[in-house]
Design an enzyme around this catalytic site. Structure first.
Site, PDB file in Angstrom:
ATOM      1  N   ASP A 146     -17.881  24.134   3.690  1.00  0.00           N
ATOM      2  CA  ASP A 146     -18.895  23.093   3.563  1.00  0.00           C
ATOM      3  C   ASP A 146     -19.492  22.860   4.945  1.00  0.00           C
ATOM      4  OD1 ASP A 146     -20.541  21.248   2.524  1.00  0.00           O
ATOM      5  OD2 ASP A 146     -19.009  19.833   1.883  1.00  0.00           O
TER       6      ASP A 146
ATOM      7  N   ASP B 265      30.671 -21.593   0.966  1.00  0.00           N
ATOM      8  CA  ASP B 265      31.867 -20.775   1.200  1.00  0.00           C
ATOM      9  C   ASP B 265      31.454 -19.465   1.865  1.00  0.00           C
ATOM     10  OD1 ASP B 265      34.312 -19.638   1.248  1.00  0.00           O
ATOM     11  OD2 ASP B 265      34.699 -19.744  -0.901  1.00  0.00           O
TER      12      ASP B 265
ATOM     13  N   ASP C 130     -20.548  24.367  -2.192  1.00  0.00           N
ATOM     14  CA  ASP C 130     -21.473  23.614  -3.031  1.00  0.00           C
ATOM     15  C   ASP C 130     -22.789  24.392  -3.160  1.00  0.00           C
ATOM     16  OD1 ASP C 130     -22.614  23.342  -0.559  1.00  0.00           O
ATOM     17  OD2 ASP C 130     -22.038  21.245  -0.309  1.00  0.00           O
TER      18      ASP C 130
END
EC number: 3.4.23.-
Length: 1104
Positions: A630, A414, A695
């Site tokens: 760094d 349908d 660091d």
């Protein structure tokens, strides 16, 4: 006598008053010259005399004030005169108001005497017309504001013209001339409407007499012209040409087509369809007749459920409903693409005999409804009988074809419903009865069905049925068959109907369909999977032996922890608490927290870095105050003059990034760059650096940097050992910048030695892009002063360009092909690489071609590797290897302890002793970066054009003008200008001076790596090394520098400001000591001849 100040004040005020009078008189004259004053209108003499009397009175007062002002003595105050002038200004305003009133009275007299003539009037808004309507009088019509913007030259568009004209009349409150009750209107209104509708008609449209001045006759003429060309057959064919289905997804085109058909019927309906039903029902049947059978039921259901909108017409409401239904159903057909029909060249299949019209036999009423309405008498009855016979015969053929199918084995698809229902309970999985009295309604209110329960239907959606989808389905015993919603099926399983509704499926499965009585059916066993009998499995619950029962036992947490192999405490507690063990256990907890030293030692981990912890830290600092830094490197390269390290500094608050490339990472180099960056931030951005994170590399923990930070009051924060995540922002930015630079080098096909320019370009771009964390541009966020950024100021890295050659000769091209690199931080230009000259220059005189070409033809030829500068080792594999080396350096850049070949591995002890003895003498080439040994000569200048004379004339620029002071940069530029090469010059012939434009000579000069050159250049004695191949072999074996060759292998950046002093002791020494050291080296030194390293050269004196 009046003072000069008083005379000046009087003259200024007098001039201002005279100017105002003259401007007002000119204004009045222009008002008199308007079209309304030039009409034949009788103006009363009293009003004119009153105007002149007021004007003469004003002039008399002005003259009296001037005479009184002249009688004032020198001692009198001028304040009295100012007050009288103020009163005079008030009088001028009153006269102006009276002039305006007089003009309005004159216009009113004009309108009263000529009520039937259309006149133009002017006010502050603009030109307007006065007219009367049936409901109001003296309405104003402004042509500039009331514009009828529809124009047509086609008879087919007459209904649209009349419809827009009707809306225009209603909008501006004219009399509705389309109503049958209105027979006569105001002549002025009639003239305005005639002028408007004639402007809407084109010049080529001859439908009536152009001298017609009656709006009613014009409208009737338009209707008659349209009716004469659109008879009954024409309109029937127009409706039959349109077929609307779910593929008509262009809502604008669909609405335009249907509205045009509706307007065609509305303007001629009353004359041609007198015996037909009313217009509303007729148009509704006509529009429904254009719909496909699969779409018609959905439209009817929507019309039944949605209430009619009172604000619009019934036809507009119906058209909107059709369009909404098409839009809702069109997404289901994902494999359908809206294209023009290949047969009739239309979206709506407008040809009567179009082969692509799906299921033409499904619309018997839609093809003949117009004929039955238009036919009259016996013809109409005969047509109805013939259509009924055709319907009966068609039904018979359908019944014969339906006998093959069994309704119990079929499923209905349908397309107009959103609910799944079935009459077979055995198809449902997990069925449950419904306690509620639920009922479903169809199109009619009396066709309701009751729901007894609900479950799930499994849809086959694969070859092995492993990916089945379930649809909620209601059990309705009253229904005759199983109905599946096409919309729900497409939503859950993506199964759709094909264009001709012959197949249902998706990319995996396809099922054939059969249309029975206009309803789509599929076989049940191909679509639905029935539930199996053994789908429910009852689990066996384990039980203990009834004759055996364990006693309850207590256990401590420490004992349980040791028994379970030092596993987690919480897991042990939960396992005992939830009775997962056969015996009954009572866990005894110690009053203090349990502590297992063995677990703490064996399972020790790093500190966890929580997400966003660094962001919270950065918000506590103002922009530019907290930085993290760094170092990236080393970058592996076979070229000794390639910079190997990159220093990066990132602002934690604004994410502003600063990068720089270096040959080494010793303390002096890094400290000089950090000092330069901090000074740049404080000067250019007006920010104070207070904190720096890094660091524990030796380049950041040396005494020189610590002393500098203490002197500046900067807090230096160091990360823990091997805790790289603590400096994660710098680590992440290194990855971002290096990957950007690698991408730029890869797409531009440049060598790895250009990576420093790619890093500069990537850094500039990242600073001018919005950061996702801050939502701002880093450059604008860090700067205290407002900064403007232009996108078009960035040039594409590695693209081709043309720059202006300032050294070009006459009758020679003035442009040089070049390659775009990056912005020059020390000028307003860009850095360009010139392949033909192997140089990098800065220029702001450039032209960029259209670089948005097809990517398949870009960079197909490596122009940077010309035959002049390429060696036998240069090929595409080397290019890929250089980029790969840069990527590998990114992955392993933390490993800074790579083995470096020492000088002892290359030279003997005798040679090293000679190098050490030469190292104490300062070298003038310490400031030079690269692998070139700069050659000098003291040959006297001569008139012969041979090699020796050319060398002497070239080097005269170094030895002349000894009293001038030369800086390190000037000295280096002179050294660079003396670079010579004589490999291509015929020594026996003459040298043309035109070939010496770039200060380059062709001489076979052997190159020495920069590691050795720093010790050799400016040496006191010559290192006598005759075996050149032996040195080359030694260098190759240790992978240091590049292979010694006789060609030019270095690109000189004549604009590089990074040439800094590598020997700070030399830079800081006193001039007297420097001169003394150079005097020691001011004598000839014999280098090996051609074929060996070096040549005969002489070091010039250091000039004070």
């Amino acid at each position: 006598m009046a003072t000069p100040v008083r005379d000046e004040t009087r003259n200024v005020i007098d001039d201002n008053i005279s100017a105002r009078i003259q401007s007002k008189v000119k204004t009045n004259d222009t008002v008199r010259q308007t079209p309304s004053s030039l009409r034949k209108v009788s103006i009363k003499d009293e009003q004119v005399k009153q105007y002149q009397r007021n004007l003469n009175r004003f002039k008399t007062i002005l003259n009296g004030l001037k005479a009184e002002e002249e009688k004032l003595s020198e001692t009198d105050d001028i304040q009295m005169l100012a007050e009288k002038l103020l009163k005079l200004g008030e009088t001028i305003d009153k006269v102006e108001n009276r002039i305006v009133d007089l003009v309005e009275k004159i216009q009113l007299l004009e309108t009263n005497e000529n009520n039937n003539i259309l006149h133009e009037h002017i006010d502050a808004t603009g030109t307007y017309y006065l007219f009367d309507t049936l409901t109001s009088t003296n309405k104003r019509f402004y042509p500039k504001d009331c514009v009828f913007d529809y124009r047509t030259n086609n008879v087919e568009n007459i209904p649209i013209l009349l419809n827009n004209f009707k809306k225009f009349i209603k909008k501006y409150q004219f009399d509705d001339v389309f109503e049958n009750d209105i027979i006569e209107i105001d002549p002025r209104e009639n003239e305005i409407l005639c002028k408007i509708i004639k402007e809407g008609l084109g010049e080529s449209l001859d439908i009536m007499n152009t001298n017609t001045t009656d709006i009613f006759r014009i409208i009737d003429g338009l209707k008659n012209k349209y009716r004469s060309l659109h008879g009954r057959d024409v309109r029937i064919r127009a409706w039959e040409k349109v077929l609307v289905d779910t593929t008509c997804r262009n809502s604008a085109l669909l609405m335009n087509k249907l509205q045009k058909l509706v307007l065609m019927e509305k303007w001629i309906f009353s004359k041609c369809c007198q015996d037909c039903p009313n217009l509303k029902d007729y148009l509704q049947e006509a529009i429904m007749g254009t719909l496909h059978e699969s779409l018609r039921n959905s439209v009817k259901q929507r019309l039944y459920n949605i209430p009619h909108n009172v604000g619009i017409n019934h036809e507009e409401f119906l058209i909107n409903t059709v369009i909404e239904t098409v839009i809702d159903l069109s997404p289901i057909a994902d494999d359908q693409i809206e294209n023009s029909c290949m047969y009739c060249k239309s979206v709506f299949h407008c040809s009567i005999n179009c082969k692509k019209k799906p299921n033409r036999e499904l619309r018997p009423d839609s093809t003949n409804f117009s004929k039955t309405y238009y036919l009259q008498g016996a013809q109409r009855q005969q047509q109805l009988k013939s259509s009924a016979k055709e319907q009966k015969s068609w039904n018979k053929t359908q019944k014969k074809s339906n006998k093959v199918y069994n309704s119990k084995k079929l499923v209905i698809i349908d397309t107009g419903s959103g609910v799944n229902i079935t009459n077979d309970k055995t198809l449902l999985h997990n069925y449950e009865d419904s306690n509620r009295s639920t009922r479903f309604f169809g199109i009619g209110k009396n066709s309701s069905v009751s729901v007894k329960g609900y479950g799930y239907i499994k849809i086959k959606n694969g070859h092995n049925n492993t990916d089945n989808k379930c649809l909620l389905t209601y059990y309705v015993p009253e229904e005759e068959s199983t109905i599946i919603s096409c919309y729900d099926l497409a939503k859950k399983t993506k199964m759709v109907l094909s264009r001709k509704y012959t197949r249902l499926g998706n990319k995996i499965i396809k099922i054939k369909t059969k249309i029975v009585n206009g309803v789509i059916h599929v076989k049940m066993n191909e679509l639905i999977e029935r539930p199996s009998d053994d789908s429910k499995i009852n689990a066996i619950k384990p039980t203990s032996s009834p004759g055996f029962k364990l006693n309850k036992r207590s256990i401590t947490l420490e004992d349980a922890h040791k028994r379970m192999g030092h596993t987690g405490i919480q897991q042990i507690e939960n396992s005992i608490k939830h009775n997962h063990y056969e015996e009954s256990l009572d866990l005894i907890k110690e009053p203090n927290e349990f502590w297992c030293q063995t677990c703490k030692i064996s399972k020790a981990t790093k500190r966890n870095h929580y997400t966003g912890s660094m962001n919270n830290h950065s918000t506590d600092h103002e922009p530019g105050s907290s930085w993290c830094m760094d170092i990236f490197g080393p970058v592996s390269s076979s070229n000794a003059d390639t910079k190997r390290y990159m220093l990066i500094m990132v602002d934690n608050n604004t994410r502003y990034c600063m990068t720089s490339t270096h040959f080494n990472k010793n303390a002096e180099t890094i400290l000089a760059q950090i000092r330069k960056n901090i000074q740049y931030v404080e000067t250019q951005f007006d920010r104070k650096v207070r904190e720096i994170n890094s660091d524990r590399g030796t380049e950041f923990t040396n005494d020189q940097i610590e002393e500098y930070f203490i002197s500046k009051g900067i807090h230096h924060i160091l990360t823990s050992t091997q805790d790289h995540a603590a400096n994660g922002r710098a680590e992440r930015y290194i990855r971002t910048i290096v990957t950007d630079a690698t991408t730029l080098l890869r797409q531009s096909n440049l060598r790895v030695k250009f990576w420093e320019y790619a890093v500069t370009s990537a850094t500039n771009i990242r600073n001018c892009l919005e950061h996702k964390s801050t939502g701002k541009l880093p450059l604008k966020a860090i700067s205290r002063q407002p900064v403007t950024v232009r996108l078009m100021s960035f040039l594409p890295f590695g693209e081709k360009g043309i720059i202006w050659n300032h050294n070009h000769k006459k009758l020679k091209p003035s442009g040089l092909p070049s390659i775009i690199l990056c912005k020059d931080p020390n000028s307003y230009g860009y850095k360009f690489f010139i392949p033909s000259k192997n140089k990098i220059v800065t220029s702001d005189n450039y032209t960029i071609p259209n670089y948005t070409m097809d990517g398949r033809v870009r960079n197909t030829q490596n122009i940077y590797k010309s035959h002049q500068f390429s060696s036998h080792n240069d090929n595409e594999e080397d290019q890929i290897e250089t980029v790969t080396n840069l990527c590998e350096a990114l992955e392993n850049y933390e490993d800074d302890n790579k083995p470096i070949t020492r000088l002892e591995d290359l030279f003997t002890e005798e040679e090293l002793s000679q190098i050490d003895s030469n190292a104490k003498y300062p070298s003038p080439s310490n400031n030079l970066e690269g692998d070139l040994d700069y050659v000098f000569s003291d040959v006297e200048e001569s008139g012969d054009y041979d090699v020796e004379s050319e060398l002497s004339t070239t080097n005269t620029s170094i030895s002349t003008d000894k009293n001038k002071i030369l800086s390190n940069k000037d000295f280096n530029s002179e050294l660079a200008s003396t670079e010579i090469s004589i490999s291509e010059i015929d020594k026996k012939g003459l040298i043309n001076t035109s070939h010496i434009d770039e200060d380059k000579y062709d001489e076979k000069v052997h190159r020495i790596p920069s590691i050795i050159q720093e010790k050799l250049v400016g040496s006191k004695n010559t290192i006598k090394i005759n075996d050149e191949n032996r040195i080359s072999d030694r260098i190759r074996s240790k992978n240091i520098g590049s292979i010694l060759n006789t060609g030019l292998s270095r690109c000189v950046d004549i604009t590089d400001e990074s040439i800094t002093n590598k020997d700070e002791s030399m830079h800081n020494a006193k001039p007297e000591l420097i001169q003394e050291q150079f005097n020691k080296t001011n004598h000839e030194t014999s280098f090996p001849k051609e074929g060996s390293i070096g040549t005969k050269c002489k070091i010039p004196k250091y000039r004070q």
